[in-house]
Design a protein around this motif. Structure first.
Motif, PDB file in Angstrom:
ATOM      1  N   ILE A 137       0.834  -1.145   0.066  1.00 25.71           N
ATOM      2  CA  ILE A 137       0.124  -0.035  -0.078  1.00 25.71           C
ATOM      3  C   ILE A 137       0.985   1.282   0.073  1.00 25.71           C
ATOM      4  N   VAL A 138       0.692   2.322  -0.742  1.00 28.57           N
ATOM      5  CA  VAL A 138       1.046   3.568  -0.638  1.00 28.57           C
ATOM      6  C   VAL A 138       0.400   4.092   0.589  1.00 28.57           C
ATOM      7  N   ALA A 139       0.833   4.043   1.671  1.00 30.40           N
ATOM      8  CA  ALA A 139       0.402   4.550   2.951  1.00 30.40           C
ATOM      9  C   ALA A 139       0.257   6.091   2.968  1.00 30.40           C
ATOM     10  N   GLU A 140       0.980   7.078   2.324  1.00 30.17           N
ATOM     11  CA  GLU A 140       1.170   8.092   2.356  1.00 30.17           C
ATOM     12  C   GLU A 140       1.879   8.792   1.154  1.00 30.17           C
ATOM     13  N   LEU A 141       0.677   9.495   0.213  1.00 32.48           N
ATOM     14  CA  LEU A 141       1.336   9.771  -0.986  1.00 32.48           C
ATOM     15  C   LEU A 141       1.326  11.646  -0.730  1.00 32.48           C
ATOM     16  N   GLN A 142       2.384  12.087  -1.259  1.00 28.68           N
ATOM     17  CA  GLN A 142       2.603  13.520  -1.178  1.00 28.68           C
ATOM     18  C   GLN A 142       1.321  14.150  -1.996  1.00 28.68           C
ATOM     19  N   ALA A 143       0.639  14.879  -1.319  1.00 26.37           N
ATOM     20  CA  ALA A 143      -0.419  15.852  -1.802  1.00 26.37           C
ATOM     21  C   ALA A 143      -0.584  17.120  -1.182  1.00 26.37           C
ATOM     22  N   GLU A 144       0.329  17.442  -0.437  1.00 26.75           N
ATOM     23  CA  GLU A 144       0.559  18.786   0.371  1.00 26.75           C
ATOM     24  C   GLU A 144       1.972  19.353   0.331  1.00 26.75           C
ATOM     25  N   PRO A 145       2.261  20.474   0.615  1.00 32.41           N
ATOM     26  CA  PRO A 145       3.424  21.001   0.425  1.00 32.41           C
ATOM     27  C   PRO A 145       4.599  20.256   1.548  1.00 32.41           C
ATOM     28  N   TRP A 146       5.625  20.019   1.080  1.00 31.52           N
ATOM     29  CA  TRP A 146       6.544  19.546   2.102  1.00 31.52           C
ATOM     30  C   TRP A 146       7.247  20.996   2.907  1.00 31.52           C
ATOM     31  N   VAL A 147       7.145  20.969   4.388  1.00 33.05           N
ATOM     32  CA  VAL A 147       7.413  21.814   4.944  1.00 33.05           C
ATOM     33  C   VAL A 147       8.659  21.456   5.750  1.00 33.05           C
ATOM     34  N   PRO A 148       9.742  22.524   6.041  1.00 34.00           N
ATOM     35  CA  PRO A 148      11.010  22.041   6.490  1.00 34.00           C
ATOM     36  C   PRO A 148      10.683  21.656   7.897  1.00 34.00           C
ATOM     37  N   ASP A 149       9.934  22.464   8.650  1.00 30.10           N
ATOM     38  CA  ASP A 149       9.975  22.301  10.056  1.00 30.10           C
ATOM     39  C   ASP A 149       8.646  21.306  10.519  1.00 30.10           C
ATOM     40  N   GLY A 150       7.839  20.870   9.568  1.00 27.18           N
ATOM     41  CA  GLY A 150       6.677  20.225   9.605  1.00 27.18           C
ATOM     42  C   GLY A 150       5.322  20.941   9.954  1.00 27.18           C
ATOM     43  N   TYR A 151       5.398  22.083  10.019  1.00 28.18           N
ATOM     44  CA  TYR A 151       4.158  23.068  10.096  1.00 28.18           C
ATOM     45  C   TYR A 151       3.727  23.757   8.911  1.00 28.18           C
TER      46      TYR A 151
ATOM     47  N   GLU B 257       1.332  31.771  -1.577  1.00 32.78           N
ATOM     48  CA  GLU B 257       2.024  31.856  -2.756  1.00 32.78           C
ATOM     49  C   GLU B 257       3.030  30.662  -2.739  1.00 32.78           C
ATOM     50  N   LYS B 258       3.873  30.498  -1.699  1.00 33.60           N
ATOM     51  CA  LYS B 258       4.470  29.337  -1.411  1.00 33.60           C
ATOM     52  C   LYS B 258       4.017  27.995  -1.654  1.00 33.60           C
ATOM     53  N   MET B 259       2.766  27.841  -0.830  1.00 30.88           N
ATOM     54  CA  MET B 259       2.175  26.647  -0.711  1.00 30.88           C
ATOM     55  C   MET B 259       1.784  26.376  -2.249  1.00 30.88           C
ATOM     56  N   LYS B 260       1.151  27.144  -3.092  1.00 29.31           N
ATOM     57  CA  LYS B 260       0.826  26.984  -4.435  1.00 29.31           C
ATOM     58  C   LYS B 260       1.888  26.715  -5.194  1.00 29.31           C
ATOM     59  N   GLN B 261       3.151  27.101  -4.739  1.00 24.57           N
ATOM     60  CA  GLN B 261       4.327  26.891  -5.766  1.00 24.57           C
ATOM     61  C   GLN B 261       4.795  25.503  -5.586  1.00 24.57           C
ATOM     62  N   LEU B 262       4.420  24.807  -4.296  1.00 23.24           N
ATOM     63  CA  LEU B 262       5.006  23.669  -4.028  1.00 23.24           C
ATOM     64  C   LEU B 262       4.091  22.488  -4.178  1.00 23.24           C
ATOM     65  N   MET B 263       2.736  22.824  -4.330  1.00 15.91           N
ATOM     66  CA  MET B 263       1.739  21.906  -4.497  1.00 15.91           C
ATOM     67  C   MET B 263       0.544  22.325  -5.276  1.00 15.91           C
ATOM     68  N   SER B 264       0.087  21.684  -6.334  1.00 18.72           N
ATOM     69  CA  SER B 264      -0.982  22.297  -7.043  1.00 18.72           C
ATOM     70  C   SER B 264      -1.720  21.023  -7.677  1.00 18.72           C
ATOM     71  N   PRO B 265      -2.839  21.238  -8.125  1.00 22.35           N
ATOM     72  CA  PRO B 265      -3.755  20.057  -8.774  1.00 22.35           C
ATOM     73  C   PRO B 265      -2.911  19.075  -9.441  1.00 22.35           C
ATOM     74  N   GLU B 266      -2.192  19.808 -10.402  1.00 23.08           N
ATOM     75  CA  GLU B 266      -1.511  19.061 -11.542  1.00 23.08           C
ATOM     76  C   GLU B 266      -0.477  18.199 -11.044  1.00 23.08           C
ATOM     77  N   LYS B 267       0.352  18.706  -9.867  1.00 19.48           N
ATOM     78  CA  LYS B 267       1.374  17.894  -9.202  1.00 19.48           C
ATOM     79  C   LYS B 267       0.726  16.504  -8.365  1.00 19.48           C
ATOM     80  N   ILE B 268      -0.569  16.924  -7.782  1.00 17.60           N
ATOM     81  CA  ILE B 268      -1.124  15.750  -7.165  1.00 17.60           C
ATOM     82  C   ILE B 268      -1.719  14.825  -8.210  1.00 17.60           C
ATOM     83  N   GLU B 269      -2.325  15.116  -9.367  1.00 19.32           N
ATOM     84  CA  GLU B 269      -2.515  14.256 -10.444  1.00 19.32           C
ATOM     85  C   GLU B 269      -1.137  13.425 -10.954  1.00 19.32           C
ATOM     86  N   SER B 270      -0.060  13.999 -11.055  1.00 24.64           N
ATOM     87  CA  SER B 270       0.969  13.583 -11.496  1.00 24.64           C
ATOM     88  C   SER B 270       1.606  12.469 -10.412  1.00 24.64           C
TER      89      SER B 270
END
Length: 333
Positions: free
Chosen positions: A257-271, A278-291
């Motif tokens: 199982i893929v128990a955790e597929l990245q579909a939100e921004p990776w944050v250096p400190d976890g929060y 704008e940084k959120m949108k840069q790091l994760m978008s609908p197109e990236k999630i689909e990919s």
């Protein structure tokens, strides 16, 4: 003669490079997915929803009603279910399981000391004064009580015991021994017949230690991450990397199982809220999630759980951006 020899070597070298490049391209393009439909679900964390300032019940109901999610992983955090010594609070987990049952949603319940979401270990304050051996005793008692509480819930399809238990490089947790993890697994299996899921890092582990511990094996899948020395970078592994790693440790394809597929921004400190919009949108978008989802399907995993549904709902309700939420709806049809 020397010229002919050099020319022959050059031709052979070119042929080798072409064949090697073709092999690499084939690995990236190869689809290992099973013939039958792969299940797609999400992980939902009450505490993360609250961190984002959401009404967690509203967000949960939106996930299973509006998105129509039929497979969901929820979390029994120790600090939430036993905030005081030997005083359990089960209302939240019970409510989520009951709402799932009403909608024919299948649930994985993650239990143990180390469970999904930063900082991984969610220790109640009262254990901090205990000796390590006493903590382990209380941990087993907590697991026993959770399993006995919920083993009769029809919506519950699988237990997850700990979360990436040996990933010491990530999270704020005390190391766990292999023997103690086996003790936890044995305890759960002695109390209930449902399968046990054990998880590990998809990118930072060989799975040799964890692959055969449970009935099912889950791994993370992150394609863009952060390192404090080089910043953000992308993993270049082909889907075959995960497929063959599973085969090498003796895992059957239907049990991965893929128990955790990245579909939100990776944050250096976890929060997450440390990032601006704008940084959120840069790091994760609908197109990236689909990919990412298409990539995860090609690894051959039987089930895939997207990571970040609470953030999608935050984007929809708090910043009036419903692009992530709406674009995800077809994944669960």
């Amino acid at each position: 003669m020397k010229l002919k020899f050099k020319s022959s070597v050059l031709v052979l070298l070119i042929i080798f490079v072409i064949l090697f490049a073709s092999f690499i391209i084939m690995l990236f393009l190869r689809d290992f997915s099973l013939d039958n439909e792969q299940k797609v679900g999400v992980t939902f964390s009450k505490s993360y929803a609250e961190y984002l300032g959401l009404d967690w019940q509203e967000a949960y109901l939106a996930t299973i009603d509006d998105l129509q999610v039929k497979n969901i992983r929820i979390v029994a955090q120790w600090d939430e279910i036993e905030p005081k010594f030997n005083e359990y609070y089960f209302w939240d987990i019970t409510w989520m399981l009951d709402r799932a049952y009403e909608r024919n949603v299948d649930v994985i319940l993650a239990i143990g000391r180390r469970t999904p979401r930063w900082p991984e270990c969610h220790d109640p304050e009262w254990i901090k004064e205990l000796a390590p051996e006493k903590v382990r005793q209380e941990q087993l008692l907590m697991i026993k009580d959770v399993v006995n509480k919920y083993k009769d819930k029809t919506a519950l399809k699988m237990w997850q015991v700990e979360n990436e238990p040996f990933l010491d490089s990530f999270g704020e947790c005390e190391p766990i021994s292999l023997n103690f993890l086996k003790e936890e697994i044995s305890l759960v299996k002695s109390l209930d017949s449902r399968p046990v899921l054990i998880t590990d890092s998809g990118e930072l582990s060989t799975w040799i230690k964890t692959g055969q511990l449970g009935d099912k094996f889950g791994h993370t899948l992150y394609r863009e991450v952060y390192n404090k020395y080089i910043g953000y970078f992308k993993h270049v592994y082909p889907p075959a990397y995960y497929y063959f790693k599973g085969r090498l440790v003796g895992l059957k394809q239907r049990d991965v199982i893929v128990a955790e597929l990245q579909a939100e921004p990776w944050v250096p400190d976890g929060y997450t809220l440390q990032l601006d919009y704008e940084k959120m949108k840069q790091l994760m978008s609908p197109e990236k999630i689909e990919s990412n989802l298409d990539y995860a399907k090609r690894t051959g995993a039987s089930e895939i759980y997207l990571w970040g549904v609470e953030w999608w709902y935050w984007m929809k309700t708090e910043v009036d951006d419903d692009s992530l939420w709406n674009s995800a709806k077809p994944y669960f049809e």
